[in-house]
Scaffold this active site. Structure first.
Site, PDB file in Angstrom:
ATOM      1  N   CYS A  95     -30.906  19.222  17.058  1.00  0.00           N
ATOM      2  CA  CYS A  95     -32.275  19.288  17.561  1.00  0.00           C
ATOM      3  C   CYS A  95     -32.473  20.550  18.392  1.00  0.00           C
ATOM      4  CB  CYS A  95     -32.589  18.046  18.379  1.00  0.00           C
ATOM      5  SG  CYS A  95     -34.312  17.933  18.939  1.00  0.00           S
TER       6      CYS A  95
ATOM      7  N   CYS B  44     -32.636   9.572  20.256  1.00  0.00           N
ATOM      8  CA  CYS B  44     -34.036   9.148  20.285  1.00  0.00           C
ATOM      9  C   CYS B  44     -34.443   8.307  19.080  1.00  0.00           C
ATOM     10  CB  CYS B  44     -34.952  10.356  20.425  1.00  0.00           C
ATOM     11  SG  CYS B  44     -34.892  11.527  19.048  1.00  0.00           S
TER      12      CYS B  44
END
Length: 392
Positions: free
Chosen positions: A113, A209
């Protein structure tokens, strides 16, 4: 004269885009920049279909976090934008996560990410907004080193995120700032209270997440419905001990929940994706001395050349201290010889280089672990790893 971000010009003439996740760290960064007089713009990325994570307080970038980021921006008095990056995040992070597990690896999606969505896409967007810098709430330090910037471990080593930023390129490092690198977490929460931010006591994010309940296999099955193929559990001596429901349920070094029992403790020592096999053995079989890396990023002062052999300190897990190692470039591939060996080194994880094992060590880069070898010699027949070396 340069300002506090090591940039020319007065703060009011310097635009800073702050990546606001909705947590206390990035919210304090935005408030600090505003208090110092910078032209601040807050940006929050919507990264995935919130689902069960909308109200979960310990997962990064959940639905509640977007709301918290917006509230923080309003309190600070800065413009705030929410950008929809769901498709990009799924392609660059979630799909890669699933494919890595299916290949028998143990991936780190937070690095992916940072490497793609945050420090590539978000950075470009910040530049398009006319920003002079992108500021984040990561606990890591950067400082000038000649005509460029260098990356260092933070003051608060309990929050050290340098391992997860090994893939930051020199170009990115020169543009990004980390205002929290020189302070402890306790000070950050004090500042949040002083700024009147509602997130002052918000728990830190702990989960991946898009895996809000911690069940990686469930997420992988949704992304790749045919991923969990059954196979054999095999002892490294060749004995077939049982069967499993898919290698996605296992990681290197795992002891509990293997599903077989013998007289001695057994650990997962290898995952053979091609044969759908889980290979188990004694703890000593987990020892690793040589690692082959792929997609290596180098941000040291000197470029790496063929045949170079450099003494470094390497971390093969985020929770382990840097340990003595030798980095060598052979036939265009990057190898690491761990001086004292390490246990449970898993393909898909990262091997990160530092210039010392001190608390203030500089990050020199790193790479993804592609293959491991128990011997401590360079004369090993590793297959091609597609391991280009980036020496910016």
């Amino acid at each position: 004269m340069k300002n506090s971000l090591d940039l020319p010009g007065r703060p009011e003439e310097t635009r800073v885009v702050v990546a606001m996740s909705g947590g206390v760290d990035s919210s304090v960064v935005a408030a600090m920049m505003k208090a110092e007089g910078y032209d601040v713009v807050g940006v929050t990325l919507q990264l995935y279909d919130h689902g069960a994570a909308v109200s979960k307080s310990k997962s990064c970038c959940a639905g509640v976090d977007i709301h918290d980021a917006r509230r923080a921006a309003e309190k600070i008095g800065i413009p705030h934008y929410v950008l929809d990056y769901e498709s990009r995040f799924k392609e660059q992070v979630m799909d890669r996560f699933a494919d890595s597990y299916i290949a028998g690896e143990t991936p780190i999606p937070c690095v992916s990410c940072n490497q793609t969505v945050k420090f590539t896409d978000l950075l470009k967007m910040a530049q398009d907004l006319g920003a002079d810098a992108l500021a984040t709430g990561h606990y890591v330090r950067s400082a000038p080193a000649g005509n460029k910037r260098a990356l260092f471990r933070p003051m608060d080593l309990d929050r050290d995120q340098s391992y997860f930023l090994f893939a930051t390129t020199q170009e990115q490092l020169d543009f990004v700032r980390f205002p929290l690198g020189g302070m402890p977490k306790s000070k950050v929460r004090e500042l949040a209270a002083e700024f009147g931010l509602s997130v002052a006591n918000k728990p830190d994010s702990q989960d991946i997440c898009f895996v809000p309940n911690g069940d990686y296999a469930e997420v992988i099955r949704k992304l790749r419905p045919n991923a969990a193929e059954p196979g054999e559990i095999v002892h490294m001596d060749g004995r077939v001990l049982g069967r499993h429901d898919g290698i996605i349920h296992f990681t290197i070094g795992q002891r509990r929940g293997i599903g077989v029992a013998t007289g001695d403790p057994l650990y997962v020592v290898r995952l053979d994706a091609d044969e759908k096999r889980v290979v188990v053995g004694p703890r000593e079989a987990l020892a690793t001395h040589t690692i082959l890396l792929r997609e290596m990023n180098w941000i040291g002062d000197q470029p790496l050349d063929e045949g170079d052999e450099i003494e470094v300190f390497a971390k093969v897990r985020s929770t382990r201290p840097p340990a003595p190692a030798t980095l060598k470039i052979l036939n265009g591939k990057a190898f690491v010889d761990l001086a004292n060996g390490e246990t449970g080194v898993a393909p898909g994880q990262a091997c990160v280089f530092f210039d010392s094992d001190d608390d203030t060590a500089r990050v020199l880069g790193g790479g993804w672990i592609h293959k491991t070898e128990r011997t401590g010699t360079w004369a090993i027949d590793f297959p091609q790893a597609n391991a280009p070396v980036s020496a910016v």
